[in-house]
Design a protein around this motif. Structure first.
Motif, PDB file in Angstrom:
ATOM      1  N   ALA A  19       0.838  -1.209   0.000  1.00 51.65           N
ATOM      2  CA  ALA A  19       0.000   0.000   0.000  1.00 51.65           C
ATOM      3  C   ALA A  19       0.866   1.250   0.000  1.00 51.65           C
ATOM      4  CB  ALA A  19      -0.932  -0.009   1.202  1.00 51.65           C
ATOM      5  N   ALA A  20       1.921   1.263   0.805  1.00 47.76           N
ATOM      6  CA  ALA A  20       2.820   2.417   0.849  1.00 47.76           C
ATOM      7  C   ALA A  20       3.519   2.603  -0.492  1.00 47.76           C
ATOM      8  CB  ALA A  20       3.838   2.250   1.963  1.00 47.76           C
ATOM      9  N   GLN A  21       3.931   1.507  -1.099  1.00 44.83           N
ATOM     10  CA  GLN A  21       4.607   1.598  -2.391  1.00 44.83           C
ATOM     11  C   GLN A  21       3.645   2.104  -3.465  1.00 44.83           C
ATOM     12  OE1 GLN A  21       6.069  -2.076  -3.968  1.00 44.83           O
ATOM     13  NE2 GLN A  21       7.318  -1.075  -5.502  1.00 44.83           N
ATOM     14  N   SER A  22       2.427   1.606  -3.493  1.00 45.55           N
ATOM     15  CA  SER A  22       1.501   2.047  -4.525  1.00 45.55           C
ATOM     16  C   SER A  22       1.116   3.508  -4.327  1.00 45.55           C
ATOM     17  CB  SER A  22       0.266   1.154  -4.573  1.00 45.55           C
ATOM     18  OG  SER A  22      -0.467   1.248  -3.372  1.00 45.55           O
ATOM     19  N   ALA A  23       0.979   3.960  -3.083  1.00 48.13           N
ATOM     20  CA  ALA A  23       0.694   5.375  -2.838  1.00 48.13           C
ATOM     21  C   ALA A  23       1.867   6.228  -3.280  1.00 48.13           C
ATOM     22  CB  ALA A  23       0.404   5.599  -1.354  1.00 48.13           C
ATOM     23  N   SER A  24       3.069   5.765  -2.989  1.00 49.77           N
ATOM     24  CA  SER A  24       4.269   6.484  -3.412  1.00 49.77           C
ATOM     25  C   SER A  24       4.367   6.533  -4.924  1.00 49.77           C
ATOM     26  CB  SER A  24       5.508   5.804  -2.828  1.00 49.77           C
ATOM     27  OG  SER A  24       6.675   6.349  -3.365  1.00 49.77           O
ATOM     28  N   GLU A  25       4.103   5.426  -5.574  1.00 54.04           N
ATOM     29  CA  GLU A  25       4.139   5.391  -7.033  1.00 54.04           C
ATOM     30  C   GLU A  25       3.069   6.297  -7.631  1.00 54.04           C
ATOM     31  OE1 GLU A  25       3.689   1.287  -7.966  1.00 54.04           O
ATOM     32  OE2 GLU A  25       5.785   0.825  -7.565  1.00 54.04           O
ATOM     33  N   LEU A  27       1.842   9.030  -6.343  1.00 53.89           N
ATOM     34  CA  LEU A  27       2.236  10.424  -6.186  1.00 53.89           C
ATOM     35  C   LEU A  27       3.435  10.789  -7.046  1.00 53.89           C
ATOM     36  CD1 LEU A  27       1.732  10.861  -2.349  1.00 53.89           C
ATOM     37  CD2 LEU A  27       0.254  11.655  -4.196  1.00 53.89           C
ATOM     38  N   ASN A  28       4.132   9.795  -7.563  1.00 55.57           N
ATOM     39  CA  ASN A  28       5.318  10.068  -8.370  1.00 55.57           C
ATOM     40  C   ASN A  28       5.174   9.462  -9.762  1.00 55.57           C
ATOM     41  OD1 ASN A  28       7.828  11.160  -8.870  1.00 55.57           O
ATOM     42  ND2 ASN A  28       8.919   9.375  -8.110  1.00 55.57           N
ATOM     43  N   ASP A  29       3.976   9.556 -10.331  1.00 51.83           N
ATOM     44  CA  ASP A  29       3.773   8.970 -11.656  1.00 51.83           C
ATOM     45  C   ASP A  29       4.040   9.969 -12.785  1.00 51.83           C
ATOM     46  OD1 ASP A  29       1.476  10.503 -11.295  1.00 51.83           O
ATOM     47  OD2 ASP A  29       0.130   9.023 -12.158  1.00 51.83           O
ATOM     48  N   TYR A  30       4.418  11.181 -12.458  1.00 52.91           N
ATOM     49  CA  TYR A  30       4.761  12.171 -13.481  1.00 52.91           C
ATOM     50  C   TYR A  30       6.198  11.937 -13.930  1.00 52.91           C
ATOM     51  CZ  TYR A  30       0.688  15.163 -12.576  1.00 52.91           C
ATOM     52  OH  TYR A  30      -0.576  15.666 -12.472  1.00 52.91           O
ATOM     53  N   PRO A  31       6.438  11.800 -15.224  1.00 58.04           N
ATOM     54  CA  PRO A  31       7.817  11.639 -15.704  1.00 58.04           C
ATOM     55  C   PRO A  31       8.637  12.896 -15.394  1.00 58.04           C
ATOM     56  CG  PRO A  31       6.239  11.127 -17.443  1.00 58.04           C
ATOM     57  CD  PRO A  31       5.463  11.714 -16.314  1.00 58.04           C
ATOM     58  N   CYS A  58       7.476  23.123  -6.203  1.00 61.85           N
ATOM     59  CA  CYS A  58       6.419  22.834  -5.230  1.00 61.85           C
ATOM     60  C   CYS A  58       5.073  22.718  -5.944  1.00 61.85           C
ATOM     61  CB  CYS A  58       6.380  23.948  -4.179  1.00 61.85           C
ATOM     62  SG  CYS A  58       4.950  23.902  -3.074  1.00 61.85           S
ATOM     63  N   SER A  59       4.849  23.615  -6.889  1.00 62.37           N
ATOM     64  CA  SER A  59       3.582  23.648  -7.605  1.00 62.37           C
ATOM     65  C   SER A  59       3.320  22.351  -8.365  1.00 62.37           C
ATOM     66  CB  SER A  59       3.579  24.846  -8.558  1.00 62.37           C
ATOM     67  OG  SER A  59       2.352  24.946  -9.216  1.00 62.37           O
ATOM     68  N   ILE A  60       4.302  21.867  -9.116  1.00 64.62           N
ATOM     69  CA  ILE A  60       4.077  20.630  -9.877  1.00 64.62           C
ATOM     70  C   ILE A  60       3.956  19.437  -8.932  1.00 64.62           C
ATOM     71  CG2 ILE A  60       6.519  20.157 -10.389  1.00 64.62           C
ATOM     72  CD1 ILE A  60       3.450  19.426 -12.654  1.00 64.62           C
ATOM     73  N   ASP A  61       4.664  19.465  -7.815  1.00 67.87           N
ATOM     74  CA  ASP A  61       4.520  18.384  -6.834  1.00 67.87           C
ATOM     75  C   ASP A  61       3.103  18.377  -6.258  1.00 67.87           C
ATOM     76  OD1 ASP A  61       7.139  17.625  -7.230  1.00 67.87           O
ATOM     77  OD2 ASP A  61       7.892  18.618  -5.424  1.00 67.87           O
ATOM     78  N   GLU A  62       2.577  19.551  -5.988  1.00 71.12           N
ATOM     79  CA  GLU A  62       1.221  19.666  -5.453  1.00 71.12           C
ATOM     80  C   GLU A  62       0.193  19.196  -6.489  1.00 71.12           C
ATOM     81  OE1 GLU A  62      -1.093  20.179  -2.278  1.00 71.12           O
ATOM     82  OE2 GLU A  62       1.067  20.503  -2.267  1.00 71.12           O
ATOM     83  N   ILE A  63       0.374  19.606  -7.726  1.00 72.22           N
ATOM     84  CA  ILE A  63      -0.528  19.171  -8.796  1.00 72.22           C
ATOM     85  C   ILE A  63      -0.478  17.647  -8.927  1.00 72.22           C
ATOM     86  CG2 ILE A  63      -0.884  19.196 -11.308  1.00 72.22           C
ATOM     87  CD1 ILE A  63       0.016  22.184 -11.196  1.00 72.22           C
ATOM     88  N   ALA A  64       0.726  17.085  -8.867  1.00 73.44           N
ATOM     89  CA  ALA A  64       0.878  15.627  -8.977  1.00 73.44           C
ATOM     90  C   ALA A  64       0.201  14.888  -7.831  1.00 73.44           C
ATOM     91  CB  ALA A  64       2.361  15.264  -9.046  1.00 73.44           C
ATOM     92  N   SER A  65       0.128  15.522  -6.672  1.00 71.75           N
ATOM     93  CA  SER A  65      -0.532  14.868  -5.537  1.00 71.75           C
ATOM     94  C   SER A  65      -2.055  14.904  -5.673  1.00 71.75           C
ATOM     95  CB  SER A  65      -0.109  15.513  -4.216  1.00 71.75           C
ATOM     96  OG  SER A  65      -0.702  16.784  -4.057  1.00 71.75           O
ATOM     97  N   LEU A  67      -3.731  15.361  -9.028  1.00 73.78           N
ATOM     98  CA  LEU A  67      -4.182  14.917 -10.341  1.00 73.78           C
ATOM     99  C   LEU A  67      -3.256  13.824 -10.877  1.00 73.78           C
ATOM    100  CD1 LEU A  67      -6.456  16.049 -12.234  1.00 73.78           C
ATOM    101  CD2 LEU A  67      -4.684  17.404 -13.336  1.00 73.78           C
ATOM    102  N   PRO A  68      -3.773  12.633 -11.172  1.00 70.46           N
ATOM    103  CA  PRO A  68      -2.919  11.597 -11.769  1.00 70.46           C
ATOM    104  C   PRO A  68      -2.340  12.085 -13.099  1.00 70.46           C
ATOM    105  CG  PRO A  68      -5.070  10.702 -11.190  1.00 70.46           C
ATOM    106  CD  PRO A  68      -5.153  12.184 -11.019  1.00 70.46           C
ATOM    107  N   TYR A  69      -1.174  11.578 -13.451  1.00 73.13           N
ATOM    108  CA  TYR A  69      -0.497  12.042 -14.656  1.00 73.13           C
ATOM    109  C   TYR A  69      -1.358  11.865 -15.896  1.00 73.13           C
ATOM    110  CZ  TYR A  69       2.845  12.722 -18.374  1.00 73.13           C
ATOM    111  OH  TYR A  69       3.466  13.183 -19.497  1.00 73.13           O
ATOM    112  N   GLU A  70      -2.115  10.810 -15.978  1.00 68.98           N
ATOM    113  CA  GLU A  70      -2.976  10.571 -17.144  1.00 68.98           C
ATOM    114  C   GLU A  70      -3.962  11.726 -17.324  1.00 68.98           C
ATOM    115  OE1 GLU A  70      -6.550   7.553 -18.076  1.00 68.98           O
ATOM    116  OE2 GLU A  70      -4.633   6.575 -17.619  1.00 68.98           O
ATOM    117  N   LYS A  71      -4.552  12.199 -16.230  1.00 73.74           N
ATOM    118  CA  LYS A  71      -5.500  13.312 -16.295  1.00 73.74           C
ATOM    119  C   LYS A  71      -4.780  14.619 -16.636  1.00 73.74           C
ATOM    120  CE  LYS A  71      -9.126  10.968 -15.213  1.00 73.74           C
ATOM    121  NZ  LYS A  71     -10.117  10.670 -16.228  1.00 73.74           N
TER     122      LYS A  71
END
Length: 117
Positions: A19-25, A27-31, A58-65, A67-71
């Motif tokens: 669960a921790a790994q999938s949550a981490s992944e 939040l970090n799915d943006y190339p 900070c802004s792109i990190d917040e957006i990534a948290s 909105l999934p990268y696909e969206k």
């Protein structure tokens, strides 16, 4: 007996590790290139200082948290198609689906601006 206990503990901890790994992944799915593109564009619009670099990152990190990268990619595509213009691109300007996609991105950007700027 000790090995059996260690194996049991490892198996018991496995669901939380997954669960921790999938949550981490998630939040970090943006190339990296997508993050860098965002930061470069943000800095071009807001200034070329170290402080702005940190705020844009900070802004792109917040957006990534939010909105999934696909969206995010869908919204970027719609916005890009809107800039092209023309009859064929009318779908990207007037469709409810395109509006929803862009609205989700705008909400994520607004949240990021509140947090980071």
């Amino acid at each position: 007996m000790i090995r059996l206990a260690q194996s049991f503990l490892l198996l018991a901890a496995l669901p939380s590790l997954v669960a921790a790994q999938s949550a981490s992944e998630r939040l970090n799915d943006y190339p990296t290139a997508a993050r860098a593109d965002y930061v470069f564009a943000c800095m071009a619009a807001n200034g070329q200082s170290r402080e702005i670099l940190e705020r844009c990152a900070c802004s792109i990190d917040e957006i990534a948290s939010i909105l999934p990268y696909e969206k995010y990619l869908e919204a970027e595509t719609v916005l890009s198609m809107r800039r092209v213009g023309g009859e064929r691109m009318a779908f990207f300007v007037s469709s409810a689906m395109a509006e929803t996609i862009v609205a989700d991105m705008r909400r994520a950007q607004a949240e990021a601006e509140i947090v980071c700027f």
